[in-house]
Scaffold this motif. Structure first.
Motif, PDB file in Angstrom:
ATOM      1  N   SER A 151      34.660  31.526  73.268  1.00  0.00           N
ATOM      2  CA  SER A 151      33.691  30.550  73.788  1.00  0.00           C
ATOM      3  C   SER A 151      32.336  31.184  74.109  1.00  0.00           C
ATOM      4  N   ILE A 152      32.340  32.413  74.620  1.00  0.00           N
ATOM      5  CA  ILE A 152      31.070  33.094  74.923  1.00  0.00           C
ATOM      6  C   ILE A 152      30.271  33.324  73.642  1.00  0.00           C
ATOM      7  N   ALA A 153      30.955  33.787  72.596  1.00  0.00           N
ATOM      8  CA  ALA A 153      30.287  34.023  71.303  1.00  0.00           C
ATOM      9  C   ALA A 153      29.834  32.703  70.676  1.00  0.00           C
ATOM     10  N   THR A 154      30.592  31.642  70.886  1.00  0.00           N
ATOM     11  CA  THR A 154      30.214  30.317  70.380  1.00  0.00           C
ATOM     12  C   THR A 154      28.887  29.884  70.989  1.00  0.00           C
ATOM     13  N   LYS A 155      28.723  30.145  72.281  1.00  0.00           N
ATOM     14  CA  LYS A 155      27.460  29.804  72.957  1.00  0.00           C
ATOM     15  C   LYS A 155      26.316  30.673  72.418  1.00  0.00           C
ATOM     16  N   MET A 156      26.597  31.948  72.160  1.00  0.00           N
ATOM     17  CA  MET A 156      25.581  32.830  71.582  1.00  0.00           C
ATOM     18  C   MET A 156      25.094  32.281  70.242  1.00  0.00           C
ATOM     19  N   VAL A 157      26.051  31.833  69.420  1.00  0.00           N
ATOM     20  CA  VAL A 157      25.720  31.278  68.102  1.00  0.00           C
ATOM     21  C   VAL A 157      24.871  30.018  68.251  1.00  0.00           C
ATOM     22  N   ALA A 158      25.307  29.120  69.135  1.00  0.00           N
ATOM     23  CA  ALA A 158      24.582  27.858  69.337  1.00  0.00           C
ATOM     24  C   ALA A 158      23.161  28.099  69.835  1.00  0.00           C
ATOM     25  N   ASP A 159      23.019  29.016  70.793  1.00  0.00           N
ATOM     26  CA  ASP A 159      21.685  29.319  71.347  1.00  0.00           C
ATOM     27  C   ASP A 159      20.773  29.911  70.275  1.00  0.00           C
ATOM     28  N   TYR A 160      21.330  30.799  69.450  1.00  0.00           N
ATOM     29  CA  TYR A 160      20.513  31.445  68.416  1.00  0.00           C
ATOM     30  C   TYR A 160      20.086  30.438  67.349  1.00  0.00           C
ATOM     31  N   LYS A 161      21.033  29.564  66.985  1.00  0.00           N
ATOM     32  CA  LYS A 161      20.721  28.536  65.976  1.00  0.00           C
ATOM     33  C   LYS A 161      19.637  27.596  66.474  1.00  0.00           C
ATOM     34  N   GLU A 162      19.717  27.261  67.758  1.00  0.00           N
ATOM     35  CA  GLU A 162      18.726  26.350  68.336  1.00  0.00           C
ATOM     36  C   GLU A 162      17.332  26.972  68.308  1.00  0.00           C
ATOM     37  N   GLU A 163      17.270  28.282  68.544  1.00  0.00           N
ATOM     38  CA  GLU A 163      15.971  28.960  68.587  1.00  0.00           C
ATOM     39  C   GLU A 163      15.452  29.330  67.202  1.00  0.00           C
ATOM     40  N   HIS A 164      16.371  29.763  66.312  1.00  0.00           N
ATOM     41  CA  HIS A 164      15.928  30.306  65.021  1.00  0.00           C
ATOM     42  C   HIS A 164      16.307  29.447  63.805  1.00  0.00           C
ATOM     43  N   GLY A 165      17.153  28.454  64.020  1.00  0.00           N
ATOM     44  CA  GLY A 165      17.517  27.569  62.908  1.00  0.00           C
ATOM     45  C   GLY A 165      18.725  28.030  62.108  1.00  0.00           C
ATOM     46  N   VAL A 166      18.807  29.329  61.855  1.00  0.00           N
ATOM     47  CA  VAL A 166      19.925  29.879  61.066  1.00  0.00           C
ATOM     48  C   VAL A 166      20.430  31.175  61.706  1.00  0.00           C
ATOM     49  N   LEU A 167      21.640  31.542  61.296  1.00  0.00           N
ATOM     50  CA  LEU A 167      22.189  32.832  61.736  1.00  0.00           C
ATOM     51  C   LEU A 167      21.812  33.873  60.692  1.00  0.00           C
ATOM     52  N   ASP A 168      20.835  34.711  61.000  1.00  0.00           N
ATOM     53  CA  ASP A 168      20.378  35.711  60.039  1.00  0.00           C
ATOM     54  C   ASP A 168      21.177  37.010  60.174  1.00  0.00           C
ATOM     55  N   ALA A 169      20.829  37.970  59.327  1.00  0.00           N
ATOM     56  CA  ALA A 169      21.557  39.246  59.296  1.00  0.00           C
ATOM     57  C   ALA A 169      21.478  39.977  60.638  1.00  0.00           C
ATOM     58  N   ASN A 170      20.329  39.866  61.309  1.00  0.00           N
ATOM     59  CA  ASN A 170      20.162  40.534  62.607  1.00  0.00           C
ATOM     60  C   ASN A 170      21.150  39.989  63.630  1.00  0.00           C
ATOM     61  N   PHE A 171      21.283  38.658  63.662  1.00  0.00           N
ATOM     62  CA  PHE A 171      22.214  38.069  64.622  1.00  0.00           C
ATOM     63  C   PHE A 171      23.646  38.481  64.300  1.00  0.00           C
ATOM     64  N   LYS A 172      23.999  38.439  63.019  1.00  0.00           N
ATOM     65  CA  LYS A 172      25.373  38.788  62.630  1.00  0.00           C
ATOM     66  C   LYS A 172      25.712  40.224  63.035  1.00  0.00           C
ATOM     67  N   GLN A 173      24.727  41.088  62.927  1.00  0.00           N
ATOM     68  CA  GLN A 173      24.917  42.469  63.367  1.00  0.00           C
ATOM     69  C   GLN A 173      25.089  42.534  64.888  1.00  0.00           C
ATOM     70  N   ASP A 174      24.242  41.784  65.590  1.00  0.00           N
ATOM     71  CA  ASP A 174      24.334  41.743  67.062  1.00  0.00           C
ATOM     72  C   ASP A 174      25.686  41.199  67.519  1.00  0.00           C
ATOM     73  N   LEU A 175      26.207  40.205  66.772  1.00  0.00           N
ATOM     74  CA  LEU A 175      27.503  39.613  67.122  1.00  0.00           C
ATOM     75  C   LEU A 175      28.623  40.641  66.984  1.00  0.00           C
ATOM     76  N   GLN A 176      28.569  41.453  65.925  1.00  0.00           N
ATOM     77  CA  GLN A 176      29.594  42.485  65.738  1.00  0.00           C
ATOM     78  C   GLN A 176      29.507  43.538  66.853  1.00  0.00           C
ATOM     79  N   VAL A 177      28.294  43.859  67.271  1.00  0.00           N
ATOM     80  CA  VAL A 177      28.100  44.801  68.385  1.00  0.00           C
ATOM     81  C   VAL A 177      28.710  44.206  69.664  1.00  0.00           C
ATOM     82  N   TRP A 178      28.481  42.898  69.861  1.00  0.00           N
ATOM     83  CA  TRP A 178      29.057  42.228  71.036  1.00  0.00           C
ATOM     84  C   TRP A 178      30.583  42.306  70.996  1.00  0.00           C
ATOM     85  N   TYR A 179      31.173  42.010  69.834  1.00  0.00           N
ATOM     86  CA  TYR A 179      32.633  42.088  69.687  1.00  0.00           C
ATOM     87  C   TYR A 179      33.138  43.491  70.052  1.00  0.00           C
ATOM     88  N   ASN A 180      32.445  44.489  69.563  1.00  0.00           N
ATOM     89  CA  ASN A 180      32.878  45.872  69.817  1.00  0.00           C
ATOM     90  C   ASN A 180      32.853  46.209  71.312  1.00  0.00           C
TER      91      ASN A 180
END
Length: 203
Positions: A151-180
């Motif tokens: 759920s925390i990562a879901t909110k991260m995705v939603a917030d990023y999409k709202e601000e940037h429109g799409v999930l770009d490579a930078n966000f996907k990298q940041d998400l993997q860092v968050w998972y780690n």
């Protein structure tokens, strides 16, 4: 719905069988699913390594262990997944470890693109997002669902999409860092919450 679920349950893998399938396909330079590309194969290779590492390093909290032990009726945890999916690779080892704690829980995995009828019953915001976990009782009633990410990562995705429109490579990298950094704790918390809510409903 039950007919589609029953049909999908005939094509399931155990967690070990799923990992072996991914490994054997990679040996042939392939990924799971009908669409084959170098990118998908590279994602699968990365995820294979990621899952092996997480299988060894994921630790379940004492609270998680206590809550999982409270599942006293048989359940099937049916997960829709694919080998190339980064979110699946981060969450499946956690889900598998939780399921292994309780003999009442049977974990079964199906490939999304071979089970689109099932997938289309459990869309996320209209999309075929994976992993998607469906918790079933003995009569194949859907008790709960989870996914495609904590759920925390879901909110991260939603917030990023709202601000940037799409999930770009930078966000996907940041998400993997968050998972780690998270080390599976958020996924565990989501499951603990689901179990606790199910007992409230029963009461």
């Amino acid at each position: 719905m039950k007919e589609i679920i029953t049909k999908s349950l005939e094509n399931t893998y155990t967690y070990l069988e799923y990992k072996n399938l991914v490994k054997h396909l990679l040996a042939e330079g392939k990924s799971t699913g009908p669409n084959q590309s170098e990118a998908l194969t590279n994602y699968s290779l990365l995820n294979d390594k990621r899952m092996k590492r997480l299988d060894k390093t994921i630790k379940l909290t004492e609270n998680t262990q206590l809550e999982i032990a409270k599942v006293t009726a048989p359940q099937t945890w049916l997960v829709i997944t694919e080998g190339w999916c980064g979110d699946a690779a981060q969450n499946l080892p956690v889900i598998a470890k939780m399921a292994s704690l309780n003999s009442n829980i049977e974990l079964k995995l199906v490939l999304r693109d071979e089970n689109l009828e099932l997938m289309d019953l459990f869309l996320t915001n209209g999309g075929r997002s994976i992993p998607k976990l469906i918790i079933l009782d003995n009569d194949l009633n859907v008790l709960n669902t989870w996914g495609p990410r904590p759920s925390i990562a879901t909110k991260m995705v939603a917030d990023y999409k709202e601000e940037h429109g799409v999930l770009d490579a930078n966000f996907k990298q940041d998400l993997q860092v968050w998972y780690n950094k998270d080390k599976g704790k958020s996924t565990q918390n989501d499951f603990v919450e689901m179990i606790q809510k199910s007992f409230v409903k029963e009461a």
